[in-house]
Design a protein around this motif. Sequence first.
Motif, PDB file in Angstrom:
ATOM      1  N   ALA A   1      83.158 -25.073  29.967  1.00  0.00           N
ATOM      2  CA  ALA A   1      83.469 -26.204  29.081  1.00  0.00           C
ATOM      3  C   ALA A   1      83.009 -27.499  29.755  1.00  0.00           C
TER       4      ALA A   1
ATOM      5  N   ILE B   1      85.647 -18.313  33.154  1.00  0.00           N
ATOM      6  CA  ILE B   1      85.963 -19.561  32.455  1.00  0.00           C
ATOM      7  C   ILE B   1      85.967 -20.718  33.439  1.00  0.00           C
TER       8      ILE B   1
ATOM      9  N   ILE C   1      90.334 -22.766  23.072  1.00  0.00           N
ATOM     10  CA  ILE C   1      89.283 -23.737  23.356  1.00  0.00           C
ATOM     11  C   ILE C   1      88.103 -23.432  22.447  1.00  0.00           C
TER      12      ILE C   1
ATOM     13  N   LEU D   1      86.940 -24.650  33.153  1.00  0.00           N
ATOM     14  CA  LEU D   1      87.609 -25.593  32.254  1.00  0.00           C
ATOM     15  C   LEU D   1      88.025 -26.830  33.045  1.00  0.00           C
TER      16      LEU D   1
ATOM     17  N   TYR E   1      90.469 -28.311  20.968  1.00  0.00           N
ATOM     18  CA  TYR E   1      91.446 -27.308  21.395  1.00  0.00           C
ATOM     19  C   TYR E   1      92.679 -27.364  20.501  1.00  0.00           C
TER      20      TYR E   1
END
Length: 386
Positions: free
Chosen positions: A363, A278, A244, A280, A369
């Motif tokens: 994100a 993270i 990413i 996402l 990506y």
Amino acid sequence: MVLIYGVLAAPVEDDPVQEFENGNRMFSAALYKELVKETSDNIVISPLSLDAILSLTYEGAIGETAAEFVSGLHLPNSNEKVQRAYRTVLPKLESSSDTLELLSANRIYIAEDVVLEDEFSSIAANVYRSGVAQIGFSDSTAAADEINRWVEEETNQKVRNLIDSSNIDANTRMVLVNTLYLSGQWRQPFQTYPEPRSFYRSKDDAVYVTMMLAEQYVNYWKNDELNARFVELPLQGANISMVIALPNEVDGLADLENNVELVLRTPPKVCLLRPVEILLPRFSVETKTKFVPVLQNLGIQRAFSRRAQLSGISSTDKSLYVTDVIQKTYLNVTEGGIEAAAATEDVKSALPDVLVPFIQFEADRPFLYYIRQNGVILFSGRYVGP
């Protein structure tokens, strides 16, 4: 005429695989730059799938047509090197276990009166692992149905209706199809974040999305030149991971895309496992792309005209040329993995019992990506929000 359909380091002179990996990265970047000129939406493509079927076509090309394939695809500079690279790369695209399924398949559909050259048939079977099937193109509906059934079987029903009957007629001589299917579980699964969070499609446009959360030790690095941060999320088995690339600024994706060649580089060797929290988005993307104009912009032109020199393909038809290159690609990213078919337990990853601060990686803005196996780009794309 021929229709082609595809579904999913510095070069070292005496290492065809290294040359191929470097060329695959440059081809991936060139494709990406062309595609983002035409759309502002989410995209996903499989550079390797397209590369494979076009490289097979290159095996039957001569003269300037062959030279355009080498230049446009960034292939090694001889058929022998290309074949040596694919003999190494393609076997790695076959893996099946409880946690990972990676499948690649090629098939050549030829008109009932077409005979392939013996050398081309041998290369197709022994290097590109391509089957050959004769088909009656005059019944365009039946021909399209047969091709689409094969594609659906090879992609676990994820890619449907690749080819439309309107793309085939009695003058069609050959259709080349490549499929690339990946279903894998994360090495460390995510869990669903307990409430929707904001995703900023732009500074002035925010929407709520379902986020996935994981606290993991992963490859993490920053690139001040690109003004972006990166994480690499490994799948279980086959050395496959998803990278990413997150711009530091909400509106920073365009700058990243202008330098996509740098984004697609193999993660730096000095990259160390770091503790990262993270966040996402859970997302799904499906893209269908007509690649002839894109490839023409990359310098592959003669193959799509009556000036094509593809005499090495067929012993009965020396006037073949390519009329279409279409790819339909599907990607699903969930808590369990990429294309994960089975549910996984909602458990946090086990982490060392050491008090270290977690790096925050959320994100919550458009990002780029790619999914790679070793040094080969399997899929690439961008997510700009729902």
